[in-house]
Design an enzyme around this catalytic site. Structure first.
Site, mmCIF file in Angstrom:
data_model
loop_
_atom_site.group_PDB
_atom_site.id
_atom_site.type_symbol
_atom_site.label_atom_id
_atom_site.label_comp_id
_atom_site.label_asym_id
_atom_site.label_seq_id
_atom_site.Cartn_x
_atom_site.Cartn_y
_atom_site.Cartn_z
ATOM 1 N N HIS A 42 5.095 -14.282 -16.750
ATOM 2 C CA HIS A 42 4.029 -15.204 -17.196
ATOM 3 C C HIS A 42 4.849 -16.005 -18.285
ATOM 4 O O HIS A 42 5.920 -15.808 -18.838
ATOM 5 C CB HIS A 42 2.805 -14.694 -17.959
ATOM 6 C CG HIS A 42 3.450 -13.708 -19.113
ATOM 7 N ND1 HIS A 42 3.993 -12.415 -19.009
ATOM 8 C CD2 HIS A 42 3.318 -13.905 -20.380
ATOM 9 C CE1 HIS A 42 4.085 -11.987 -19.988
ATOM 10 N NE2 HIS A 42 3.564 -12.636 -20.898
ATOM 11 N N ASP A 94 3.348 -17.642 -22.392
ATOM 12 C CA ASP A 94 2.553 -17.041 -23.135
ATOM 13 C C ASP A 94 1.241 -17.856 -23.029
ATOM 14 O O ASP A 94 1.344 -18.997 -23.460
ATOM 15 C CB ASP A 94 2.927 -16.911 -24.420
ATOM 16 C CG ASP A 94 4.088 -15.716 -24.659
ATOM 17 O OD1 ASP A 94 3.688 -14.539 -23.735
ATOM 18 O OD2 ASP A 94 5.084 -15.798 -25.077
ATOM 19 N N HIS A 141 8.465 -15.155 -18.403
ATOM 20 C CA HIS A 141 9.285 -13.877 -18.634
ATOM 21 C C HIS A 141 8.220 -12.595 -18.180
ATOM 22 O O HIS A 141 7.113 -12.930 -17.827
ATOM 23 C CB HIS A 141 9.346 -13.744 -20.528
ATOM 24 C CG HIS A 141 7.902 -13.935 -21.026
ATOM 25 N ND1 HIS A 141 7.641 -15.088 -21.309
ATOM 26 C CD2 HIS A 141 7.427 -12.930 -21.631
ATOM 27 C CE1 HIS A 141 6.398 -14.805 -22.091
ATOM 28 N NE2 HIS A 141 6.221 -13.541 -22.271
ATOM 29 N N ARG A 172 6.014 -10.668 -32.008
ATOM 30 C CA ARG A 172 6.166 -12.235 -31.696
ATOM 31 C C ARG A 172 5.550 -13.166 -32.492
ATOM 32 O O ARG A 172 4.563 -12.785 -32.987
ATOM 33 C CB ARG A 172 5.573 -12.199 -30.147
ATOM 34 C CG ARG A 172 5.611 -13.311 -29.222
ATOM 35 C CD ARG A 172 5.107 -13.264 -27.816
ATOM 36 N NE ARG A 172 3.944 -13.824 -28.144
ATOM 37 C CZ ARG A 172 2.974 -13.603 -27.224
ATOM 38 N NH1 ARG A 172 3.268 -12.807 -25.893
ATOM 39 N NH2 ARG A 172 1.658 -14.007 -27.318
HETATM 40 C C1 SIN Z 1 5.594 -10.827 -24.171
HETATM 41 O O1 SIN Z 1 4.998 -11.097 -23.111
HETATM 42 O O2 SIN Z 1 5.804 -11.856 -25.170
HETATM 43 C C2 SIN Z 1 6.079 -9.600 -24.391
HETATM 44 C C3 SIN Z 1 7.530 -9.492 -23.543
HETATM 45 C C4 SIN Z 1 8.093 -8.002 -23.723
HETATM 46 O O3 SIN Z 1 7.423 -7.080 -24.246
HETATM 47 O O4 SIN Z 1 9.064 -7.761 -23.336
#
Ligand code: SIN
Length: 318
Positions: A115, A117, A266, A283
């Site tokens: 995805h 974000d 990601h 984040r």
């Molecule tokens: C996310 O989706 O921003 C988190 C990614 C992760 O947990 O590595």
């Protein structure tokens, strides 16, 4: 590797990811340093820093040099740390509190959870900055993929077809969240988030075309039958996940990843839950623009507000 302003930019794979060395991102950056980091992200879609000493305020101050910092998440609720509404903590405990205990374990109908974000927003965050606090001794890596390269890897005929398509992105649709009796169900029923975005987005800075659908949030291509939509989406989901477009980042305490949600997807790891290791990351996201397709048409909101700065610029991270 390239070195500009004493900053080393070290590519991590053929298409995706570069490690940046020689800059302390906990201190205010010069305009030249900001420029080098921006250029590296534009080229590599995600950059990585090691051994940084950031707390919440320093992470927000770092991000503020690249754009306006949003609230942690449209569904953050009371989970953000006190005084830092910008921080979105990524950990099994925080997700349990935010969405309910089984949210993490519910696999998307579309397979792996690649995805960008919060794409159901009309203006999904342009950038995300993720900082490691506690990392597992092994496992728990995050993967990234370059969706501009993935687009270029398609045949011209297929690119021409998808250039004209649009798709619905809806929070929770792919895990049937609207039927959940956990907190995620309350969120999506009381405050649904959904937009129609172009399937191919034109990156506002590079001008590159990117595949702008993802298996976590994209529900259906508009104007196609469900079967046609399913086949085209599956093909695009397979394309973005091809190993040649991806890079895998191994977290260490003090590691930071900074990516462009308009050019990279990601994938959070699923290989540590059974080991019971602690994994806590924080984040922040930076305000994004409304996507525009190759035809110049912007996205349309179906439900939900624009996602803007958490606080006025002058007081951010004061
Ligand atoms: C996310 O989706 O921003 C988190 C990614 C992760 O947990 O590595």
């Amino acid at each position: 590797m390239s070195t500009i302003e004493n900053i080393d930019v070290i590519p991590q794979s053929g298409w995706t990811g570069a490690e940046i060395r020689g800059v302390d991102i906990g201190k205010p950056l010069s305009a030249a340093q900001v420029g080098v980091i921006k250029q590296a992200i534009l080229r590599w879609k995600v950059v990585f820093f090691r051994d940084q000493q950031l707390d919440h305020a320093a992470q927000i101050a770092f991000g503020s040099q690249f754009g306006e910092v949003t609230p942690g998440h449209p569904y953050e609720g009371d989970v953000a740390p006190p005084e830092f509404p910008e921080i979105h903590t990524v950990s099994p405990k925080a997700y349990g509190k935010r969405y309910g205990q089984s949210y993490q374990k519910r696999l998307s109908a579309n397979g792996p959870g690649w995805h960008a974000d919060v794409t159901p927003l009309i203006n999904p965050p342009a950038y995300s900055i993720l900082r490691a606090e506690t990392v597992p001794p092994y496992g728990g890596d995050t993967q990234f993929t370059n969706v501009a390269a993935a687009y270029e890897g398609l045949s011209p005929a297929l690119r021409a077809l998808i250039d004209g398509l649009r798709a619905e992105h809806r929070f929770g649709a792919n895990i049937n969240a609207e039927r959940s009796d956990e907190r995620v169900g309350d969120w999506v029923r009381s405050k649904p988030l959904a937009s129609i975005h172009p399937v191919v987005r034109v990156h506002p800075e590079s001008g590159e075309k990117v595949i702008y659908v993802n298996p976590s949030f994209t529900r259906q291509i508009v104007g196609l039958t469900p079967r046609e939509s399913r086949h085209i989406l599956d093909l695009l989901f397979e394309q973005v996940a091809l190993p040649e477009y991806t890079a895998r980042f191994k977290w260490e305490p003090g590691s930071v990843a900074f990516w462009d949600n308009r050019a990279a997807l990601h994938l959070a790891p699923r290989d540590v839950e059974h080991l019971g290791f602690d994994r806590v990351l924080h984040r922040i996201t930076l305000v994004g623009d409304v996507p525009v397709g190759p035809d110049g048409k912007p996205s349309e909101s179906l439900s939900g507000e624009a996602f803007l700065a958490a606080r006025p610029r002058e007081t951010a991270a004061a």
